[in-house]
Design an enzyme around this catalytic site. Structure first.
Site, short mmCIF file in Angstrom:
data_model
loop_
_atom_site.label_atom_id
_atom_site.label_comp_id
_atom_site.label_asym_id
_atom_site.label_seq_id
_atom_site.Cartn_x
_atom_site.Cartn_y
_atom_site.Cartn_z
N SER A 168 2.41 -19.22 9.39
CA SER A 168 3.06 -18.90 10.66
C SER A 168 2.96 -20.12 11.58
O SER A 168 2.02 -20.91 11.46
CB SER A 168 2.35 -17.72 11.32
OG SER A 168 2.75 -17.58 12.68
N TYR A 191 -5.71 -14.23 14.54
CA TYR A 191 -4.46 -14.24 13.75
C TYR A 191 -4.03 -15.68 13.47
O TYR A 191 -3.78 -16.07 12.31
CB TYR A 191 -3.35 -13.48 14.47
CG TYR A 191 -2.04 -13.58 13.70
CD1 TYR A 191 -1.90 -12.95 12.46
CD2 TYR A 191 -0.97 -14.33 14.19
CE1 TYR A 191 -0.72 -13.08 11.73
CE2 TYR A 191 0.21 -14.45 13.46
CZ TYR A 191 0.33 -13.82 12.24
OH TYR A 191 1.49 -13.95 11.51
N ASP A 196 -3.78 -2.76 -2.35
CA ASP A 196 -4.29 -3.23 -1.07
C ASP A 196 -4.94 -4.58 -1.36
O ASP A 196 -5.94 -4.64 -2.09
CB ASP A 196 -5.32 -2.23 -0.52
CG ASP A 196 -5.82 -2.61 0.86
OD1 ASP A 196 -5.84 -3.82 1.18
OD2 ASP A 196 -6.19 -1.70 1.62
N ARG A 224 0.82 -1.21 0.00
CA ARG A 224 0.00 0.00 0.00
C ARG A 224 0.85 1.26 0.00
O ARG A 224 0.46 2.29 -0.51
CB ARG A 224 -0.92 0.00 1.22
CG ARG A 224 -2.00 -1.06 1.17
CD ARG A 224 -2.67 -1.24 2.50
NE ARG A 224 -1.70 -1.62 3.53
CZ ARG A 224 -1.97 -1.79 4.81
NH1 ARG A 224 -3.21 -1.59 5.24
NH2 ARG A 224 -1.03 -2.15 5.65
#
Ligand code: NDP
Ligand code: 8X3
Length: 253
Positions: A138, A151, A58, A34
């Site tokens: 992750s 998350y 974005d 962005r």
């Protein structure tokens, strides 16, 4: 071999480090994010080493992703490798105190953004019977921790989506890899704690976390292995990080 590589979230952290190492290796880069000022600065630096096109994007804006990626100019329009790196964590509050808007932002970015960019680029990769999608998951997608709630769940999506893509792409030469880092010092914690430098510093104090260049080296490796080799999942932590015991709540006796 020079490849055309699109990186989402190339303005900081892992994405920026990947841009630098992949530029050194002589690839052709499409860098997106962005923050246009950062993209312009990185382009000015890296285009001395390789062709660089920048795309202010974005990933949450589906129309813009579809339009901008499908109208990339030649020779940047034949993407060989997509590095789906744009993502963020917001907050570390327990679920019952978390901000619903922040949950939505994580879902819109880490899940829906990654999904959109992937879908837009997959058509061409399959038609050319060539391509590689490298997703940033992750360890939070595998190992729960307090405050990781949405998350971690978005990163669990990234792992399972990556594995399911492999199932769908069987019979093509399109590869899919998910890289799952643990504690890594980037702008990640500054974003998670909304610019609170003290809280961000505390995350890394007293240990030696991964750095963005560690992840960039892994990205370069998974891309460079021969085309008949697909690295499915790479889980990586700093040596100073490991699992703790399961928690047991006990009432005072
Ligand atoms: P940084 O905050 O340093 O970088 C995040 C990048 O994502 C920035 O370039 C940012 O660019 C971009 N980004 C965020 N939101 C959007 C959006 N809506 N559209 C486009 N780009 C966006 O974090 P990291 O480099 O650490 O994180 C990169 C990825 O790695 C993330 O997916 C993160 O979840 C994951 N990860 C990070 C770990 C860590 O400990 N650091 C560990 C495990 C995984 P801009 O703001 O300019 O749009
Ligand atoms: C970032 C790693 O453990 O802070 O995904 O969630 S962690």
């Amino acid at each position: 071999m020079q490849q055309t590589i699109l990186i989402t979230g190339a303005t900081a952290g892992f994405g920026e480090a990947c841009a630098r190492s992949l530029a050194r290796e002589g690839n052709r880069l499409v860098l997106s994010g962005r923050r246009i000022d950062r993209l312009e600065r990185i382009q000015a630096e890296l285009q001395k080493k390789c062709p660089v096109h920048i795309l202010q994007l974005d990933v949450r804006d589906r129309n813009s992703v579809e339009t901008k990626i499908t109208s990339l100019p030649s020779p940047f329009n034949t993407i060989d490798v997509l590095i789906n790196n744009a993502g963020l964590a917001l907050g570390l509050e327990p679920a019952h105190r978390a901000d619903l808007g922040e949950w939505e932002t994580m879902v819109d970015t880490n899940i829906k953004g990654l999904m959109t960019v992937t879908r837009v680029l997959l058509t061409g990769m399959v038609a050319r019977n060539r391509g590689h999608i490298v997703n940033l998951g992750s360890i939070a997608g595998t190992f729960p921790y307090p405050g990781g709630n949405v998350y971690g769940a978005t990163k669990a999506f990234v792992e399972q989506f990556s594995r399911n893509l492999r199932a769908d792409l069987l019979g093509t030469n399109v590869r899919v890899t998910v890289i799952e880092p643990g504690l890594a010092r980037t702008e990640f914690s500054m974003v998670r704690f909304k610019g609170d430098q003290t809280k961000a510093d505390a995350v890394y104090r007293g240990c030696k976390p991964l750095v963005a260049e560690d992840i960039a080296a892994i990205v370069s490796w998974v891309i460079a292995v021969p085309e008949h080799v697909n690295i499915n999942v790479v889980e990586v932590m700093p040596t100073c990080q490991a699992w703790g015991p399961l928690a047991v709540h006990k009432e005072p006796s």
